[in-house]
Design a protein around this motif. Structure first.
Motif, PDB file in Angstrom:
ATOM      1  N   VAL A  68       0.857  -1.182   0.000  1.00 58.95           N
ATOM      2  CA  VAL A  68       0.000   0.000   0.000  1.00 58.95           C
ATOM      3  C   VAL A  68       0.894   1.233   0.000  1.00 58.95           C
ATOM      4  CG1 VAL A  68      -1.778   1.260   1.266  1.00 58.95           C
ATOM      5  CG2 VAL A  68      -1.780  -1.243   1.272  1.00 58.95           C
ATOM      6  N   PRO A 128       2.433   4.813   0.714  1.00 60.56           N
ATOM      7  CA  PRO A 128       2.342   5.627   1.935  1.00 60.56           C
ATOM      8  C   PRO A 128       1.264   6.698   1.877  1.00 60.56           C
ATOM      9  CG  PRO A 128       4.631   5.384   1.264  1.00 60.56           C
ATOM     10  CD  PRO A 128       3.788   4.789   0.180  1.00 60.56           C
ATOM     11  N   ARG A 162      -1.919   4.996   2.751  1.00 64.15           N
ATOM     12  CA  ARG A 162      -1.902   4.662   4.181  1.00 64.15           C
ATOM     13  C   ARG A 162      -2.195   5.898   5.009  1.00 64.15           C
ATOM     14  NH1 ARG A 162       2.653   1.097   3.640  1.00 64.15           N
ATOM     15  NH2 ARG A 162       3.898   2.974   3.806  1.00 64.15           N
ATOM     16  N   SER A 196      -5.398   6.282   7.405  1.00 63.74           N
ATOM     17  CA  SER A 196      -5.083   6.497   8.812  1.00 63.74           C
ATOM     18  C   SER A 196      -5.786   7.748   9.327  1.00 63.74           C
ATOM     19  CB  SER A 196      -3.570   6.626   8.988  1.00 63.74           C
ATOM     20  OG  SER A 196      -3.257   6.993  10.301  1.00 63.74           O
TER      21      SER A 196
END
Length: 146
Positions: A9, A11, A14, A18
């Motif tokens: 995945v 960054p 992510r 997140s």
């Protein structure tokens, strides 16, 4: 243990997810942290991407549940108008929220901070992917997050 065949995945994705999870499920902790530590995503970019994901997927699923054969056209239309809808909706909600805070005498931060909060609160738009009730759920949860 081998990582062969594992999906990597990026960054940036992510970071987006997140931030989304933090805003939706831990809003108090997210907004209590300093703005420089909240997310790698700018508030505006985050809101636009959240809207660009939620609007077409939600429209497609709603149209499929309703039995429409034109679901992909509705989803495409939702994708095209989502940036304008997101910007207008965020500005309207920030203005309303800031005005209500001022009327109660609780306005301690400048308008740009209220706007930042509402941009990130667009994370709740992901609930729009739930057919039929998603839009209502997203609206109610965004009021809780803000």
């Amino acid at each position: 243990m081998s990582t062969e065949g594992a999906v990597s995945v990026p960054p940036v994705a992510r970071g987006f997810f997140s931030t989304l999870l933090d805003v939706v499920f831990r809003p108090k902790a997210f907004f209590a942290s300093p703005p420089t530590e909240q997310s790698r995503w700018s508030p505006l970019a985050f809101a636009l991407v959240a809207g660009a994901i939620a609007a077409p997927v939600g429209a497609l699923l709603d149209s499929l549940v309703a039995g429409s054969r034109d679901g992909w056209m509705i989803a495409l239309g939702a994708l095209i108008v989502s940036p304008v809808y997101t910007l207008l909706g965020v500005f309207w909600m920030a203005t309303l929220s800031h005005g209500l805070l001022a009327a109660q005498g609780n306005r301690q931060a400048p308008f740009r901070q209220t706007l930042r909060c509402v941009y990130y609160a667009r994370a709740t738009s992901v609930f729009a992917v739930i057919p039929l009730i998603g839009g209502l759920l997203a609206t109610v949860w965004s009021v809780f997050v803000i």
